[in-house]
Design a protein around this motif. Structure first.
Motif, PDB file in Angstrom:
ATOM      1  N   GLU A   1       0.818  -1.200   0.000  1.00  0.00           N
ATOM      2  CA  GLU A   1       0.000   0.000   0.000  1.00  0.00           C
ATOM      3  C   GLU A   1       0.860   1.262   0.000  1.00  0.00           C
ATOM      4  N   GLU A   2       1.924   1.218   0.752  1.00  0.00           N
ATOM      5  CA  GLU A   2       2.816   2.373   0.814  1.00  0.00           C
ATOM      6  C   GLU A   2       3.467   2.604  -0.535  1.00  0.00           C
ATOM      7  N   ALA A   3       3.826   1.513  -1.202  1.00  0.00           N
ATOM      8  CA  ALA A   3       4.442   1.631  -2.527  1.00  0.00           C
ATOM      9  C   ALA A   3       3.452   2.209  -3.528  1.00  0.00           C
ATOM     10  N   ARG A   4       2.221   1.747  -3.421  1.00  0.00           N
ATOM     11  CA  ARG A   4       1.192   2.231  -4.345  1.00  0.00           C
ATOM     12  C   ARG A   4       0.927   3.722  -4.116  1.00  0.00           C
ATOM     13  N   THR A   5       0.855   4.126  -2.852  1.00  0.00           N
ATOM     14  CA  THR A   5       0.630   5.539  -2.516  1.00  0.00           C
ATOM     15  C   THR A   5       1.775   6.406  -3.021  1.00  0.00           C
ATOM     16  N   TRP A   6       2.967   5.906  -2.843  1.00  0.00           N
ATOM     17  CA  TRP A   6       4.141   6.699  -3.281  1.00  0.00           C
ATOM     18  C   TRP A   6       4.121   6.895  -4.789  1.00  0.00           C
TER      19      TRP A   6
END
Ligand code: MG
Length: 441
Positions: free
Chosen positions: A366-371
């Protein structure tokens, strides 16, 4: 009344098949002797036994008086022993050439008193222990002793000389023989040792002296010396006779006859041979060690795999879209990153500066997608520092401010194997890292 108390111990040693030594140590007879036979497989045994027997017979009368008439009588008995062995050898072709050494000690009359008489032929020895000090009284009739006397070699060199067993004078080889003899004061408290070369070739004078000082009982001392010689190698027959000069009462009237001393040697347990090395086996300890080793190896593999796969990163995929991989950008050992998601963000939507921030490591999908969404929604010239949960490594990365996050761009799950190429991005995973099916996002 001064008298002699002695005992003998003899052993075949650890190498020889038979014992060719003989000894004289009778309880009622103040005469003691050691003979070391040589010649043929049977000759040495016969020669030493004959010499001892003749000596005991010739001096048998001393059993009544407690002493031999004189040292000359002792020497005459030794000469008689020579005659006996020589005649026996001449009369039996199988025993031709046999001979023996002979050292003898007796309490002898000397003037108005008594003395210790000694006689020697060959390289057996007589030592005296007086005031704790050991002294060799006889001189070897041997080749190496002759070289020592001439100054050609030292006594230490003679002790290890390869020809140290060659004797130059023996009983029974010729019709006549020269006998060395001595007469010494009979001093109570002094101790004598008669021995064959099987002792002093294996045991140092220092150890011999220490043993004679330590063990008061003559037989125990003789027995201990034999054990020491066997411990030293036992390469020859070993015979020791320990004789104490004592002052005391008359010898109790006992039945005359040979003591058990000579035969006691047969009771001496041969030294245990050194144990053979045990073949190596898989013992319980070894098995436990191997199991532990395998377990540690397995734990290490699991730990490496967990660390390698417990991370995500955003990068440019082969299709020129931003993609998300699970793993580390360069892989860890044999754990290569796996493609888990493909975004709608294309390379052409990003400036070189934005592309230069790839690959970007994240701690979760999720963090990767948000970034990725933030990267695409903010002009490259706009940068700020973002509070990140991915660790210090990302704390200063210029990313769009959190207040300007655009609506999330749809991220499509991977439905078919991606085929990244090396040309697309130098840091893209190798083809082998591409999964056959991607996990659900
Ligand atoms: Mg010998």
């Amino acid at each position: 009344m001064t008298r002699l108390v002695g005992a003998a111990c003899s052993d075949v040693g650890r190498v020889r098949a038979i014992n060719q030594d003989s000894a004289l140590a009778q309880y009622d007879l103040p005469v003691f002797a050691v003979a070391d036979g040589m010649g043929g497989h049977r000759g040495g045994e016969v020669a030493s036994a004959l010499a001892i027997e003749e000596l005991g017979t010739r001096l048998g009368d001393a059993a009544r008086s407690g002493r031999v008439e004189s040292v000359e009588v002792l020497v005459e008995a030794v000469l008689a022993a020579n005659d006996r062995v020589f005649e026996h050898a001449v009369g039996d072709p199988e025993l031709k050439g046999m001979g023996t050494t002979l050292v003898a000690l007796a309490l002898v009359e000397a003037g108005r008193g008594i003395a210790v008489g000694l006689a020697n032929v060959g390289d057996s020895r007589v030592y005296r222990l007086a005031d704790g000090v050991l002294e060799q009284l006889t001189e070897d009739h041997s080749l190496v002793q002759g070289l020592v006397r001439q100054g050609q070699i030292t006594a230490a060199e003679a002790a290890v000389h390869p020809l140290r067993n060659v004797v130059t004078r023996v009983i029974g080889v010729e019709a006549d023989v020269d006998v060395d003899w001595w007469e010494r004061p009979a001093v109570p408290g002094e101790r004598y040792l008669l021995c064959s070369d099987g002792l002093f070739n294996e045991v140092s004078d220092t150890r011999i002296a220490a043993t004679l000082r330590l063990l008061a009982d003559p037989f125990e001392a003789a027995r201990a010396l034999v054990v020491l010689a066997n411990d030293g190698g036992g390469r020859d027959n070993i015979t020791c006779v320990v004789v104490d000069v004592v002052a005391g009462e008359e010898i109790p009237a006992l039945e005359p006859g040979p003591t058990a001393a000579v035969e006691l040697a047969a009771d001496l347990e041969p030294p245990e041979p050194p144990p053979l090395p045990r073949p190596r086996r898989f013992t319980g300890r070894v098995v436990a060690f191997l199991v532990l080793l395998v377990a540690l190896g397995a734990l290490t593999v699991v730990a490496v795999r967990t660390w390698a796969q417990n991370a995500y990163f955003v990068d440019l995929g082969a299709s020129e879209h931003l993609v998300i991989y699970q793993g580390r950008p360069d892989g860890v050992l044999w754990f290569d990153p796996e493609l888990v998601a493909v975004t709608d963000i294309e390379q052409r939507d990003l400036t070189p500066a934005q592309l230069g921030r790839l690959p970007h490591q994240s701690s979760s999908l999720e963090e990767a997608r948000t970034w990725a969404n933030k990267l695409a929604s903010v002009p490259a010239t706009t940068s700020t520092t973002v509070t990140s949960t991915t660790g210090a490594a990302n704390a200063t990365q210029p990313v769009p401010p959190s207040t300007t996050v655009a609506p999330a761009i749809a991220v499509a799950p991977v439905v078919a194997p991606a085929v990244p190429t090396q040309a697309a991005n130098a840091s893209a995973p190798t083809p082998g890292a591409t999964p056959s099916s991607a996990p659900s996002t």
